[in-house]
Design a protein around this motif. Sequence first.
Motif, mmCIF file in Angstrom:
data_model
loop_
_atom_site.group_PDB
_atom_site.id
_atom_site.type_symbol
_atom_site.label_atom_id
_atom_site.label_comp_id
_atom_site.label_asym_id
_atom_site.label_seq_id
_atom_site.Cartn_x
_atom_site.Cartn_y
_atom_site.Cartn_z
ATOM 1 N N MET A 1 -0.735 -29.380 2.006
ATOM 2 C CA MET A 1 -1.667 -28.274 1.803
ATOM 3 C C MET A 1 -1.773 -27.464 3.077
ATOM 4 S SD MET A 1 -5.769 -28.398 1.063
ATOM 5 C CE MET A 1 -6.026 -29.168 2.672
ATOM 6 N N THR A 2 -1.451 -26.202 3.005
ATOM 7 C CA THR A 2 -1.642 -25.283 4.117
ATOM 8 C C THR A 2 -2.334 -24.040 3.604
ATOM 9 O OG1 THR A 2 0.541 -24.299 3.775
ATOM 10 C CG2 THR A 2 0.392 -26.115 5.360
ATOM 11 N N THR A 3 -3.221 -23.504 4.403
ATOM 12 C CA THR A 3 -3.920 -22.282 4.021
ATOM 13 C C THR A 3 -4.186 -21.485 5.279
ATOM 14 O OG1 THR A 3 -5.829 -21.395 2.822
ATOM 15 C CG2 THR A 3 -6.212 -23.313 4.222
ATOM 16 N N SER A 4 -4.266 -20.183 5.162
ATOM 17 C CA SER A 4 -4.468 -19.340 6.330
ATOM 18 C C SER A 4 -5.899 -19.489 6.835
ATOM 19 C CB SER A 4 -4.185 -17.877 5.976
ATOM 20 O OG SER A 4 -5.194 -17.368 5.121
ATOM 21 N N SER A 5 -6.056 -19.232 8.133
ATOM 22 C CA SER A 5 -7.388 -19.306 8.728
ATOM 23 C C SER A 5 -8.328 -18.295 8.082
ATOM 24 C CB SER A 5 -7.302 -19.061 10.237
ATOM 25 O OG SER A 5 -6.532 -20.053 10.871
ATOM 26 N N LEU A 6 -7.788 -17.111 7.757
ATOM 27 C CA LEU A 6 -8.618 -16.069 7.143
ATOM 28 C C LEU A 6 -9.099 -16.502 5.764
ATOM 29 C CD1 LEU A 6 -9.821 -13.253 7.182
ATOM 30 C CD2 LEU A 6 -7.638 -12.365 6.332
ATOM 31 N N GLU A 7 -8.205 -17.090 4.970
ATOM 32 C CA GLU A 7 -8.588 -17.532 3.641
ATOM 33 C C GLU A 7 -9.626 -18.652 3.714
ATOM 34 O OE1 GLU A 7 -6.588 -19.328 -0.475
ATOM 35 O OE2 GLU A 7 -5.386 -19.123 1.344
ATOM 36 N N LEU A 8 -9.402 -19.597 4.611
ATOM 37 C CA LEU A 8 -10.343 -20.708 4.749
ATOM 38 C C LEU A 8 -11.698 -20.212 5.226
ATOM 39 C CD1 LEU A 8 -10.749 -23.725 4.504
ATOM 40 C CD2 LEU A 8 -9.845 -23.996 6.828
ATOM 41 N N ALA A 9 -11.710 -19.282 6.170
ATOM 42 C CA ALA A 9 -12.974 -18.719 6.652
ATOM 43 C C ALA A 9 -13.710 -18.004 5.527
ATOM 44 C CB ALA A 9 -12.713 -17.766 7.811
ATOM 45 N N SER A 10 -12.962 -17.296 4.679
ATOM 46 C CA SER A 10 -13.580 -16.586 3.552
ATOM 47 C C SER A 10 -14.215 -17.560 2.571
ATOM 48 C CB SER A 10 -12.526 -15.731 2.830
ATOM 49 O OG SER A 10 -12.017 -14.729 3.684
ATOM 50 N N ALA A 164 -8.669 -32.454 -1.456
ATOM 51 C CA ALA A 164 -8.690 -31.588 -0.275
ATOM 52 C C ALA A 164 -8.744 -32.420 1.002
ATOM 53 C CB ALA A 164 -9.872 -30.628 -0.344
ATOM 54 N N LEU A 165 -9.469 -33.531 0.961
ATOM 55 C CA LEU A 165 -9.560 -34.401 2.134
ATOM 56 C C LEU A 165 -8.226 -35.065 2.456
ATOM 57 C CD1 LEU A 165 -12.996 -36.197 1.596
ATOM 58 C CD2 LEU A 165 -12.427 -34.630 3.450
ATOM 59 N N ASP A 166 -7.526 -35.533 1.433
ATOM 60 C CA ASP A 166 -6.274 -36.247 1.702
ATOM 61 C C ASP A 166 -5.046 -35.333 1.716
ATOM 62 O OD1 ASP A 166 -5.459 -35.835 -1.002
ATOM 63 O OD2 ASP A 166 -6.343 -37.730 -1.634
ATOM 64 N N GLY A 167 -5.243 -34.037 1.481
ATOM 65 C CA GLY A 167 -4.155 -33.084 1.600
ATOM 66 C C GLY A 167 -3.284 -32.933 0.380
ATOM 67 N N SER A 168 -3.681 -33.519 -0.755
ATOM 68 C CA SER A 168 -2.859 -33.436 -1.959
ATOM 69 C C SER A 168 -3.185 -32.222 -2.819
ATOM 70 C CB SER A 168 -3.012 -34.716 -2.790
ATOM 71 O OG SER A 168 -4.363 -34.891 -3.214
ATOM 72 N N MET A 169 -4.181 -31.440 -2.429
ATOM 73 C CA MET A 169 -4.529 -30.239 -3.198
ATOM 74 C C MET A 169 -3.728 -29.054 -2.691
ATOM 75 S SD MET A 169 -8.193 -28.294 -3.626
ATOM 76 C CE MET A 169 -8.706 -29.257 -5.050
ATOM 77 N N PRO A 170 -3.033 -28.331 -3.580
ATOM 78 C CA PRO A 170 -2.325 -27.115 -3.161
ATOM 79 C C PRO A 170 -3.307 -26.069 -2.640
ATOM 80 C CG PRO A 170 -1.583 -27.839 -5.332
ATOM 81 C CD PRO A 170 -2.799 -28.654 -4.999
ATOM 82 N N ALA A 171 -2.878 -25.309 -1.659
ATOM 83 C CA ALA A 171 -3.744 -24.276 -1.081
ATOM 84 C C ALA A 171 -4.204 -23.277 -2.127
ATOM 85 C CB ALA A 171 -3.013 -23.565 0.052
ATOM 86 N N SER A 172 -3.368 -23.039 -3.142
ATOM 87 C CA SER A 172 -3.706 -22.063 -4.178
ATOM 88 C C SER A 172 -4.887 -22.504 -5.032
ATOM 89 C CB SER A 172 -2.496 -21.807 -5.079
ATOM 90 O OG SER A 172 -2.070 -23.015 -5.698
ATOM 91 N N GLU A 173 -5.226 -23.797 -5.004
ATOM 92 C CA GLU A 173 -6.316 -24.319 -5.820
ATOM 93 C C GLU A 173 -7.630 -24.453 -5.052
ATOM 94 O OE1 GLU A 173 -5.277 -27.902 -7.864
ATOM 95 O OE2 GLU A 173 -3.327 -27.159 -8.513
ATOM 96 N N LEU A 184 -11.858 -29.933 7.220
ATOM 97 C CA LEU A 184 -11.808 -31.233 7.893
ATOM 98 C C LEU A 184 -10.387 -31.768 7.947
ATOM 99 C CD1 LEU A 184 -14.923 -33.259 6.676
ATOM 100 C CD2 LEU A 184 -14.655 -31.806 8.683
ATOM 101 N N ARG A 185 -9.648 -31.601 6.845
ATOM 102 C CA ARG A 185 -8.263 -32.064 6.798
ATOM 103 C C ARG A 185 -7.436 -31.384 7.885
ATOM 104 N NH1 ARG A 185 -4.498 -35.898 5.335
ATOM 105 N NH2 ARG A 185 -2.475 -34.885 5.120
ATOM 106 N N GLU A 186 -7.579 -30.073 8.016
ATOM 107 C CA GLU A 186 -6.806 -29.343 9.013
ATOM 108 C C GLU A 186 -7.264 -29.697 10.426
ATOM 109 O OE1 GLU A 186 -6.232 -25.228 8.370
ATOM 110 O OE2 GLU A 186 -5.553 -25.469 6.296
ATOM 111 N N LEU A 187 -8.560 -29.918 10.605
ATOM 112 C CA LEU A 187 -9.081 -30.309 11.909
ATOM 113 C C LEU A 187 -8.519 -31.665 12.322
ATOM 114 C CD1 LEU A 187 -11.026 -29.903 14.292
ATOM 115 C CD2 LEU A 187 -12.832 -30.929 12.889
ATOM 116 N N ALA A 188 -8.553 -32.628 11.405
ATOM 117 C CA ALA A 188 -8.024 -33.957 11.706
ATOM 118 C C ALA A 188 -6.536 -33.902 12.021
ATOM 119 C CB ALA A 188 -8.289 -34.902 10.536
ATOM 120 N N GLY A 193 -5.268 -37.032 13.904
ATOM 121 C CA GLY A 193 -6.115 -38.042 13.273
ATOM 122 C C GLY A 193 -5.925 -38.078 11.775
ATOM 123 N N HIS A 194 -6.778 -38.803 11.107
ATOM 124 C CA HIS A 194 -6.677 -38.867 9.643
ATOM 125 C C HIS A 194 -8.038 -39.124 9.019
ATOM 126 C CE1 HIS A 194 -6.367 -43.184 10.708
ATOM 127 N NE2 HIS A 194 -6.916 -43.392 9.527
#
Length: 213
Positions: A1-10, A164-173, A184-188, A193-194
């Motif tokens: 799962m990857t998402t842009s900083s702008l999208e996550l902030a929004s 979302a926590l374990d990273g299995s959710m696609p960014a589009s969802e 939190l996932r991206e921060l870890a 970390g994990h």
Amino acid sequence: MTTSSLELASLLCSRLCHDMLSPVGALTNGLELLADERDPEMRKRCFELLEQSARISADKLKFFRLAFGAAGGFGEMIPVAEARQLVDALVGNNGRIEVNWALANDALPKPAVKTLLNLALIAIESLVRGGTLDIGAELREGVSEIVVRAAGARIAFDKDIGRALDGSMPASELASRTAPAAMLRELAASLGGHLQWALSDEALVLGAELPVV
């Protein structure tokens, strides 16, 4: 799962607005009632409701400032008493949750405190009928270890938050309700970390191990 900083902030902004809508709306309604009310007892009650709504709004803003924001005004280490005060205030406004703390250090790195607050928020929201919230944190051998456990009559945990926590959710969802977990996932991941979570009929357990870099 990857998402842009702008999208996550929004998405985080949307989540913040959603959570603040109720107490701020209550303030507006209270002021409208007060403007038309002439009975002294009812006016007193209006003032009590306004005071309560203002306190809840302030508590939530303080919480989200540190949980979602850059936590300006703090150094790299944040007193754990600050995090405890924010969670206790949030739980105090709920009234059906008992919190137990096990904090081994006086201060934790900023990413660890941000993680603790967000895991606590997820756990609080899972206790729809109230229950017990156990929060533990320790800084040991260069790693922040955090455990949050929610136990109650009914645990309402959205599995999408787990994804979302374990990273299995696609960014589009991703949505506003899952954005904090994605953050939190991206921060870890950025710290090497994990995160982990486990759900049973009795409890929801959330954990994090974050190296200090």
